[in-house]
Design an enzyme around this catalytic site. Structure first.
Site, PDB file in Angstrom:
ATOM      1  CE1 TYR A 159     107.416 -67.172 104.139  1.00 22.76           C
ATOM      2  CE2 TYR A 159     107.326 -65.022 103.094  1.00 22.76           C
ATOM      3  CZ  TYR A 159     106.980 -65.863 104.135  1.00 22.76           C
ATOM      4  OH  TYR A 159     106.198 -65.382 105.151  1.00 22.76           O
ATOM      5  CE  LYS A 210     107.927 -62.580 107.484  1.00 23.08           C
ATOM      6  NZ  LYS A 210     107.707 -62.938 106.073  1.00 23.08           N
ATOM      7  CG  ASP A 216     106.400 -60.086 104.769  1.00 24.49           C
ATOM      8  OD1 ASP A 216     106.886 -59.556 105.789  1.00 24.49           O
ATOM      9  OD2 ASP A 216     106.137 -61.298 104.692  1.00 24.49           O
ATOM     10  CG  HIS A 235     109.663 -67.008 109.702  1.00 22.77           C
ATOM     11  ND1 HIS A 235     110.016 -67.106 108.382  1.00 22.77           N
ATOM     12  CD2 HIS A 235     108.312 -67.014 109.706  1.00 22.77           C
ATOM     13  CE1 HIS A 235     108.924 -67.171 107.640  1.00 22.77           C
ATOM     14  NE2 HIS A 235     107.880 -67.114 108.412  1.00 22.77           N
TER      15      HIS A 235
HETATM   16  P1  NAD Z   1      96.420 -63.826 102.480  1.00 22.54           P
HETATM   17  O1  NAD Z   1      95.458 -63.692 103.587  1.00 22.54           O
HETATM   18  O2  NAD Z   1      97.144 -62.642 101.981  1.00 22.54           O
HETATM   19  O3  NAD Z   1      95.643 -64.549 101.297  1.00 22.54           O
HETATM   20  C1  NAD Z   1      96.242 -64.796 100.066  1.00 22.54           C
HETATM   21  C2  NAD Z   1      95.292 -65.587  99.178  1.00 22.54           C
HETATM   22  O4  NAD Z   1      94.030 -64.947  99.158  1.00 22.54           O
HETATM   23  C3  NAD Z   1      95.768 -65.612  97.727  1.00 22.54           C
HETATM   24  O5  NAD Z   1      96.605 -66.709  97.506  1.00 22.54           O
HETATM   25  C4  NAD Z   1      94.464 -65.725  96.970  1.00 22.54           C
HETATM   26  O6  NAD Z   1      94.046 -67.063  96.917  1.00 22.54           O
HETATM   27  C5  NAD Z   1      93.502 -64.947  97.841  1.00 22.54           C
HETATM   28  N1  NAD Z   1      93.314 -63.540  97.428  1.00 22.54           N
HETATM   29  C6  NAD Z   1      94.221 -62.541  97.463  1.00 22.54           C
HETATM   30  N2  NAD Z   1      93.669 -61.386  97.044  1.00 22.54           N
HETATM   31  C7  NAD Z   1      92.385 -61.677  96.744  1.00 22.54           C
HETATM   32  C8  NAD Z   1      91.325 -60.894  96.250  1.00 22.54           C
HETATM   33  N3  NAD Z   1      91.461 -59.588  96.012  1.00 22.54           N
HETATM   34  N4  NAD Z   1      90.125 -61.519  96.055  1.00 22.54           N
HETATM   35  C9  NAD Z   1      89.978 -62.838  96.307  1.00 22.54           C
HETATM   36  N5  NAD Z   1      90.951 -63.614  96.781  1.00 22.54           N
HETATM   37  C10 NAD Z   1      92.149 -63.045  96.987  1.00 22.54           C
HETATM   38  O7  NAD Z   1      97.418 -65.011 102.914  1.00 22.54           O
HETATM   39  P2  NAD Z   1      98.974 -65.286 103.023  1.00 22.54           P
HETATM   40  O8  NAD Z   1      99.648 -65.325 101.714  1.00 22.54           O
HETATM   41  O9  NAD Z   1      99.061 -66.485 103.903  1.00 22.54           O
HETATM   42  O10 NAD Z   1      99.526 -64.063 103.889  1.00 22.54           O
HETATM   43  C11 NAD Z   1     100.016 -62.881 103.314  1.00 22.54           C
HETATM   44  C12 NAD Z   1     101.501 -62.742 103.560  1.00 22.54           C
HETATM   45  O11 NAD Z   1     101.788 -62.822 104.956  1.00 22.54           O
HETATM   46  C13 NAD Z   1     102.353 -63.870 102.973  1.00 22.54           C
HETATM   47  O12 NAD Z   1     102.511 -63.782 101.587  1.00 22.54           O
HETATM   48  C14 NAD Z   1     103.624 -63.683 103.745  1.00 22.54           C
HETATM   49  O13 NAD Z   1     104.369 -62.602 103.218  1.00 22.54           O
HETATM   50  C15 NAD Z   1     103.081 -63.360 105.130  1.00 22.54           C
HETATM   51  N6  NAD Z   1     103.007 -64.561 106.007  1.00 22.54           N
HETATM   52  C16 NAD Z   1     103.826 -64.611 107.084  1.00 22.54           C
HETATM   53  C17 NAD Z   1     103.797 -65.703 107.931  1.00 22.54           C
HETATM   54  C18 NAD Z   1     104.688 -65.730 109.117  1.00 22.54           C
HETATM   55  O14 NAD Z   1     104.819 -66.791 109.769  1.00 22.54           O
HETATM   56  N7  NAD Z   1     105.325 -64.642 109.466  1.00 22.54           N
HETATM   57  C19 NAD Z   1     102.937 -66.778 107.680  1.00 22.54           C
HETATM   58  C20 NAD Z   1     102.099 -66.706 106.580  1.00 22.54           C
HETATM   59  C21 NAD Z   1     102.134 -65.583 105.755  1.00 22.54           C
END
Ligand code: NAD
Length: 278
Positions: free
Chosen positions: A52, A77, A47, A110
């Site tokens: 990004y 997106k 994704d 998005h």
């Molecule tokens: P997430 O909930 O996936 O959390 C990621 C963070 O959690 C990492 O940076 C790390 O600090 C921690 N983490 C990950 N795996 C872990 C583990 N096993 N143990 C402990 N900590 C851990 O948050 P995210 O990155 O905001 O969301 C995931 C994806 O969603 C993004 O990368 C993106 O692709 C998407 N996203 C989309 C939008 C949108 O507006 N459409 C907005 C935000 C994110």
């Protein structure tokens, strides 16, 4: 689609892996390594998004992986500043070019930007991209039910997916219910609540200990058992692997209920009704 991740079937019959790899906040020059690690660990869904700034790095990892294109599911997106019919078609070409692909599996608007009133025209361009086979599925992100309703009334193709902020502190009952009624898959962004306080909640730690798993695995399992698509992000190889090792255990009804009791309707990200950033 050969992968350790089972698919869900979208409303157009296309299979989408229920768990993928998110790359928000991964710089372009680190994305190639992170996506490579994810593909080696068995992820087949990636994704990304134009905003990004890492479509190139993501595309390099895909090209170098040797994984057949048909076994991959690539989402990108359309950024807010490109909403509108013609600008969407141009932005899509740019994204494909950066990714080095001939098609994407899923293209998402998005944010709805309701104050601008451009998402219907934007989505009509998405319908053209789908008809041309360049976006195998089309959908939206951050749409509230009222935005989806407007879109569905004005266009022909019901979105396959709505990607929304969703985690145990923000369980999105109204959206999930509306999506189920309309046959739209719910995809959870920030499924781990960005790893902040959520993974330290005592109820989640207790469930993790009970199953001999990590808190992150328990939260991902909760999503999967609810039927959500999840796209956890990490750049740490051990966590990338940990986050996909969630298909060999199950939470019981009591565990699900304990996590479902954690809802606080608390957003980390912006309110889609108010966000107007381009
Ligand atoms: P997430 O909930 O996936 O959390 C990621 C963070 O959690 C990492 O940076 C790390 O600090 C921690 N983490 C990950 N795996 C872990 C583990 N096993 N143990 C402990 N900590 C851990 O948050 P995210 O990155 O905001 O969301 C995931 C994806 O969603 C993004 O990368 C993106 O692709 C998407 N996203 C989309 C939008 C949108 O507006 N459409 C907005 C935000 C994110």
């Amino acid at each position: 689609m050969s992968s350790k991740v089972p698919p869900i079937i979208l409303n157009n019959g296309v299979e989408m892996p229920q768990l993928g790899f998110g790359v928000w906040q991964v710089p372009d020059d680190e994305a190639e390594q992170a996506v490579t690690t994810a593909l080696e660990a068995g992820y087949r869904s990636i994704d990304t998004a134009a905003v990004y700034g890492n479509e190139k790095g993501t595309g390099k990892a895909i090209a170098a992986s040797g994984v057949p294109r048909k076994d991959l599911f690539v989402t990108t997106k359309l950024w807010n500043s490109d909403q509108g019919y013609d600008s969407t078609l141009r932005a899509f070409d740019e994204s494909l070019d950066k990714l080095g692909l001939e098609y994407v599996d899923l293209y998402l608007i998005h944010w709805p930007l309701p104050a601008r009133g451009t998402f219907v025209d934007t989505y009509k361009a998405f319908e053209k991209l789908a008809a041309d086979g360049r976006a195998k599925s089309i959908g939206v992100s951050n749409f509230l039910p009222e935005h989806l309703q407007t879109l569905i009334e004005a266009t022909a193709v019901i979105p396959a997916v709505n990607q929304i902020e969703l985690h145990p502190h923000l369980q999105q009952h109204a959206s999930r219910e509306y999506h189920a009624e309309q046959g739209i898959a719910t995809e959870a962004w920030s499924p781990l609540g960005q790893g902040k306080g959520l993974l330290e909640v005592p109820a989640i730690i207790a469930i993790a200990q009970k199953h001999g798993r990590t808190p992150a695995q328990v939260v991902l399992r909760w999503h999967l058992q609810l039927g959500n698509v999840v796209i956890p992000k990490s750049v740490t190889p051990s966590r990338i692997k940990e986050n996909i090792e969630v298909f060999d255990f199950s939470l019981d009804t009591e565990d699900i209920a304990a996590i479902s009791a954690l809802n606080e309707d608390r957003r980390i990200g912006p309110d889609p009704a108010a966000l107007d950033m381009v």
